[in-house]
Design an enzyme around this catalytic site. Sequence first.
Site, short mmCIF file in Angstrom:
data_model
loop_
_atom_site.label_atom_id
_atom_site.label_comp_id
_atom_site.label_asym_id
_atom_site.label_seq_id
_atom_site.Cartn_x
_atom_site.Cartn_y
_atom_site.Cartn_z
N PRO A 1 0.83 -1.21 0.00
CA PRO A 1 0.00 0.00 0.00
C PRO A 1 0.87 1.26 0.00
O PRO A 1 1.48 1.59 1.01
CB PRO A 1 -0.79 -0.11 1.32
CG PRO A 1 0.07 -0.94 2.20
CD PRO A 1 0.90 -1.84 1.34
N ASP B 1 5.86 3.24 1.53
CA ASP B 1 5.04 2.14 2.04
C ASP B 1 4.32 2.64 3.29
O ASP B 1 4.94 2.88 4.32
CB ASP B 1 5.99 0.96 2.36
CG ASP B 1 5.22 -0.26 2.88
OD1 ASP B 1 4.02 -0.12 3.21
OD2 ASP B 1 5.84 -1.34 2.93
N HIS B 2 3.00 2.78 3.20
CA HIS B 2 2.27 3.41 4.31
C HIS B 2 2.14 2.50 5.52
O HIS B 2 1.70 2.91 6.59
CB HIS B 2 0.88 3.87 3.84
CG HIS B 2 0.37 5.05 4.61
ND1 HIS B 2 0.21 5.06 5.97
CD2 HIS B 2 0.02 6.30 4.21
CE1 HIS B 2 -0.24 6.22 6.38
NE2 HIS B 2 -0.36 7.01 5.32
N ARG B 3 2.58 1.25 5.41
CA ARG B 3 2.54 0.39 6.58
C ARG B 3 3.55 0.87 7.62
O ARG B 3 3.36 0.70 8.82
CB ARG B 3 2.85 -1.07 6.20
CG ARG B 3 1.73 -1.71 5.38
CD ARG B 3 2.15 -3.07 4.89
NE ARG B 3 3.29 -2.96 3.98
CZ ARG B 3 3.92 -4.02 3.46
NH1 ARG B 3 3.57 -5.24 3.77
NH2 ARG B 3 4.93 -3.84 2.64
#
Lengths: 467, 567
Positions: A269, A439-441
């Site tokens: 994501p 990477d939005h994690r």
Amino acid sequence: MAHILQTSFLPSTSTLRRTPIPGSKAKSRSLQVKAKIREIFMPALSSTMTEGKIVSWMKSEGDKLSKGESVVVVESDKADMDVESFHEGFLAAIMVEEGGVAPVGSAIALLAETEDEIAEAKAKSQSSSGSSSARVVEEKPKQKQESEPAVSAVAPTVSSTKTVVVGSAVHPASEGGKRIVASPYAKKLAKELKVDLGTVVGTGPLGRIVAKDVEAAAAAAAGVVAAASPASPAIAAPVASGIELGTVVPFTTMQGAVSKNMVESLSVPTFRVGYTITTDALDALYKKIKSKGVTMTALLAKATALALALHPVINTCCRDGNSFTYNSSINIAVAVAIDGGLITPVLQDADKVDIYTLSRKWKELVDKARAKQLQPHEYNTGTFTLSNLGMFGVDRFDAILPPGTGAIMAVGASQPAVVASKDCRIGVKNQMQVNVTADHRVIYGADLASFLQTLAKIIEDPKDLTL
Amino acid sequence: MHYSPALSFSQPTSLPTTNYAFHSHVDLRFCGLRRQPSGFSFSTHSASTRVSLSTPARGHSNKISASSGNNGTPKSFDYDLIIIGAGVGGHGAALHAVEKGLKTAIIEGDVVGGTCVNRGCVPSKALLAVSGRMRELQNEHHMKALGLQVSAAGYDRQAVADHANNLASKIRSNLTNSMKALGVDILTGFGTIVGPQKVKYGKVGFTDTTVTAKDIIIATGSVPFVPKGIEVDGKTVITSDHALKLEFVPDWVAIVGSGYIGLEFSDVYTALGSEVTFIEALDQLMPGFDPEIGKLAQRVLINPRKIDYHTGVFATKITPARDGKPVIIELTDAKTKEHKDTLEVDAALIATGRAPFTNGLGLENINVATQRGFVPVDGRMRVIDANGNLVPHLYCIGDANGKMMLAHAASAQGISVVEQVTGRDHVLNHPSVPAACFTHPEISMVGLTEPQAREKAEKEGFEVSIAKTSFKANTKALAENEGEGLAKLIYNPDNGEILGVHIFGLHAADLIHEASNAMALGTRIQDIKFAVHAHPTLSEVLDELFKSAKVKAPASTSSPVSEPVSA
């Protein structure tokens, strides 16, 4: 940028002329080498000295050196001085030839502890000595370098433009193309610009290759890069006229790996944050230290690394979907288009290494990449990736995050723009747009924003880059 | 008078000389300002009583009158000294001979001035003056560093060629006038030795004239040496003779030979926009220079310029451009003798050295055999015959003897010979004769190179030390923004003897003389280092050099410093 080569597709290393050794093993071997092979640095012979010229080597490769023995005569801004060895060992490889210039603190030769290591050291120095010996030629085509924006290192060889080979055959005495007839300056330029004369069409008298042909070939090579550039992995199709239209061509191993990685990236994501940075100060700095071999790529990598040092979270990645992996070092991978694909040579510890060493290292990596001799740890250990399409005039674009890393920054061209300043004045400033995909994690919007703010500060006041 | 018809035509005569002409004839000589070309006229005879040559009959009847005007040659010779060849060597000898009171004639078959003035040092300096300026004006970086702005520098080939040609004419007329003014007879024609103390001369198609002289000096010089296999057409395959006319500036010129001549031409051609390929038979460029100087010179004069090179190869075949084909050069490996490469270029300049010009000199008449064309001589320039005996009254100077093929060496040898024939023994100190190559920057040298010195030292058992100074440390050089350069001193640390000095840098050719004079006079380093140099000048490079030498011997007590002249 998108299709970055990763450890995951080791099979492709066959194209890199290396037997597919497990990455870890290769790494530990090279580390061992480093420990026993010392670098001989260009010394600072006076307080004002920034670079030195090698007058003569008093020892040749393979000679034994004892501590305190004179190895090389260096010419500084004041005088010629003998430089002594601090260690005992064997002069394994000369990286800067006589007449060559090297910045203070950069390696000019390698010293091996034992005779057995000479060969290893030689291999280590090969690509870098190639690039530094080019500096012996003092009359560089400066106007060319200036017109080349930002990442100058991305210009690959023209060997892919196979169509032009016929050119040299026009020469009546070249025996049907068997011999290459090129003027002395054309040869010098070709060496400097890394153009293969066999592929250049001569337009001089009787089909002779002259300087402008080489320059044209080098410029055409940049065009090939454009086509082969990351945004269109279809690779050079429009330019390389060797391709037959209406046919289906299977992927090469490298292209297959790129494809696999691109699909894999869809499971991450990602989100994007852009920023506009004024580069007047950076451009001025570049102009000032360009003559010392510093490239824009190295400057950008250095700036990014310094910003990352202040924002460790941007230098993380998410391996398993459950945790942050904080990388211990800041390794900047920079995307380079090469024949039929692209690769990401890595500038390791870019935050710690000084800008001159970094620039030299970069040249070495690019040379190796072109020769397809990069070792796995030299292209798959990146923790943050830079992709620059500024040299094609691209003002902004959007990169795909390479799996296994946390963020990638897409760098556009630095262009003059009319800017209203806070004190209500209108002025013209050089501005460049950067766009980070993350990477939005592990990396959140505010993290990225504050990282970009720091980066902008560093670039707009770049004095720290040369420390 | 003493001029052959053809010459007397064109030459406005200089002022008459009175040193040994009959004074009663002075006015007549004035009348003779424009000598009639009427054959071998007797009018010339009447102009000056001292010469008989103008009579077509080559009788010796007038001989007595000739020498009687002079302060006495015991035997009846036409002249005290005849010099065959009016180049720089002959000219130098003639001038000195006149100073010594000798009745002197000089025979020239071509133009006065010889190679140096017409086809060598002189016109090449004109071209190099142009190339030096072009180089400077084109060096934007250098100009900017001085704060100057110059827009695109260009040149007019014909005007450059004219400058060289005009300079040669000017020096030629200066030379001619200086000899005429002193009363040296200039005899036109090719001189041939017909017997001891006897020379004939004449132009093709005219009757020869025979003259006698107490002493004869051969000074016939040299011509460009062209190795076999090379076809010189004077247009695209040329020698320095043609190149100096600068009839065209080729895009790409191959220079065969990387000695002085080749280097200087590479400087000229690259400044005018040509690209150059050197072809050198030996393994390194610039053989003959001190290796260290050669290395530095290569770094400055070759590598950054549009020059590439092939070493260790012979140009075994060179065909001029014709039928739309370029100049084709076959390269053969110097060691394996195998074909190595073929070059195609726009022009080839043959600079492989010079060959003595001694054919037709009539040496066989006096039993002298040349060696590879050179006239064998002893240390005093006395000619040696085929049996190894000295030929009385015959000397050979300059390129024709091959001892040291430099214009000024020829002149010095000539002066040395005149000293000997006027009763003072003199041997020229050849190692103290300097040499220079007028590239930008210049190279100059005197004495031994480092390897030569080391070899000599080993043989004779003395020590050799080296001192070096950089032009970077010199104020004047830095003011000119020309800090690239090195001066090197090779010396004996025990007694302070200078064995050799080599300079590469701004005005090196002018700087060498302090060292060469010291060597000629036997001045030691420990003494010369007390001599004062004006500040700031380039000469301080040598000052530093002498001061940095570590000599064990103390300065001699007669040092000029210890005896103030005006205190």
